[in-house]
Motif scaffolding. Structure first.
Motif, short mmCIF file in Angstrom:
data_model
loop_
_atom_site.label_atom_id
_atom_site.label_comp_id
_atom_site.label_asym_id
_atom_site.label_seq_id
_atom_site.Cartn_x
_atom_site.Cartn_y
_atom_site.Cartn_z
N ARG A 7 0.81 -1.22 0.00
CA ARG A 7 0.00 0.00 0.00
C ARG A 7 0.85 1.28 0.00
NH1 ARG A 7 -3.36 -3.07 3.57
NH2 ARG A 7 -2.30 -2.14 5.36
N LEU A 8 2.16 1.16 0.17
CA LEU A 8 3.01 2.33 0.15
C LEU A 8 2.89 3.03 -1.20
CD1 LEU A 8 6.25 1.06 1.94
CD2 LEU A 8 4.52 2.63 2.84
N ILE A 9 2.72 4.34 -1.17
CA ILE A 9 2.51 5.11 -2.40
C ILE A 9 3.77 5.90 -2.74
CG2 ILE A 9 1.13 6.90 -3.50
CD1 ILE A 9 -0.39 4.32 -2.96
N CYS A 10 4.16 5.82 -4.00
CA CYS A 10 5.30 6.60 -4.47
C CYS A 10 4.91 8.07 -4.49
CB CYS A 10 5.73 6.13 -5.86
SG CYS A 10 6.99 7.20 -6.60
N PRO A 11 5.66 8.95 -3.85
CA PRO A 11 5.28 10.37 -3.81
C PRO A 11 5.36 11.06 -5.16
CG PRO A 11 7.47 10.05 -2.87
CD PRO A 11 6.90 8.67 -3.11
N ARG A 12 6.10 10.49 -6.09
CA ARG A 12 6.27 11.14 -7.40
C ARG A 12 5.18 10.74 -8.38
NH1 ARG A 12 11.51 10.79 -11.50
NH2 ARG A 12 10.97 12.61 -12.76
N GLN A 17 4.05 1.47 -4.55
CA GLN A 17 5.47 1.30 -4.85
C GLN A 17 5.75 0.03 -5.64
OE1 GLN A 17 7.91 1.80 -1.38
NE2 GLN A 17 7.67 4.02 -1.40
N ARG A 18 4.92 -0.99 -5.48
CA ARG A 18 5.17 -2.23 -6.22
C ARG A 18 4.88 -2.06 -7.71
NH1 ARG A 18 0.45 -5.55 -6.81
NH2 ARG A 18 -1.41 -4.47 -6.04
N THR A 19 4.13 -1.03 -8.08
CA THR A 19 3.85 -0.77 -9.50
C THR A 19 4.29 0.65 -9.89
OG1 THR A 19 1.57 -0.11 -8.96
CG2 THR A 19 1.94 -2.41 -9.62
N CYS A 20 5.28 1.17 -9.18
CA CYS A 20 5.80 2.52 -9.45
C CYS A 20 6.25 2.62 -10.91
CB CYS A 20 6.97 2.78 -8.51
SG CYS A 20 7.88 4.30 -8.87
N ILE A 21 5.95 3.74 -11.55
CA ILE A 21 6.31 3.93 -12.95
C ILE A 21 7.47 4.90 -13.14
CG2 ILE A 21 3.97 3.40 -13.74
CD1 ILE A 21 3.62 6.44 -14.21
#
Length: 210
Positions: A7-12, A17-21
């Motif tokens: 559930r951690l969200i990439c701030p950018r 985070q597991r599907t960060c682009i």
């Protein structure tokens, strides 16, 4: 991987985070400003290409809505004294919607790249047509249509009409046309192909999916 990490969200990129682009972001200089009008149902669509496009094009902006307040939209379309051009295909179905007659796009104006703004509708074919219908100001914009495009690599979403492209692909090809530069946007299109491949690998039916 625990649920809390998932559930951690990439701030950018604002994705889990597991599907960060962020690894696919490809900063690309562009002469023509880009304004993306995104349907609200597309905002949290994991398969969508707009977030990658917006993070890769420094002079791009995303406005979310289906019906935009006319004073706000009028101001944004005229901002900076630029000519706003709508990226939208020629369609005989427009006659059934009783849309305004399209203004003639003066070819001479297309050579003044710094004075142009490309307006892109992000949504399914049905949603984008509805956005056009519900926002008369968009109907008054000169229109740029793409023709004879290469096949889309957007394999994670089904095209509803032949030749339909993702928002990222369509925008890149429109900028290629306007700026007469076929090479500048190829790295971004390549990054998009890798993004699509990663999304395909993350499908639940794939062994070892994300």
């Amino acid at each position: 991987m625990t649920d809390s990490i998932k559930r951690l969200i990439c701030p950018r990129c604002q994705r889990p985070q597991r599907t960060c682009i962020c690894g696919f972001i490809t900063p690309t200089p562009h002469a023509v400003e880009v304004l993306i009008l995104q349907h609200p149902l597309e905002v949290h669509q994991a398969k969508g290409s707009v977030r990658l496009l917006n993070l890769s094009l420094p002079h791009s902006e995303v406005m979310v809505g289906e019906v935009f307040a006319e004073p706000l939209l009028r101001q944004r379309l005229a901002q900076g004294g630029k000519l706003s051009v709508l990226l939208y295909p020629d369609s005989p179905e427009d006659e059934g919607l009783k849309l305004s007659t399209l203004p003639v796009l003066d070819a001479a104006l297309l050579r003044q790249l710094a004075g142009l703004r490309l307006v892109v509708l992000d949504g399914t074919w049905r949603k984008s047509r509805k956005m056009l219908y519900l926002n008369p100001l968009l109907q008054q914009l000169p229109r740029l249509a793409l023709r004879d495009m290469p096949a889309s690599q957007y394999l994670i979403r089904k095209a509803h009409v032949p030749g339909q492209l993702s928002t990222l692909e369509a925008t890149c090809h429109a900028l290629m046309l306007l700026e007469n530069d076929q090479e500048k946007y190829r790295p971004l299109l390549k990054a998009f192909d890798l993004f699509v491949a990663r999304q395909m690998a993350c499908r639940p039916d794939q062994p070892g999916s994300c």
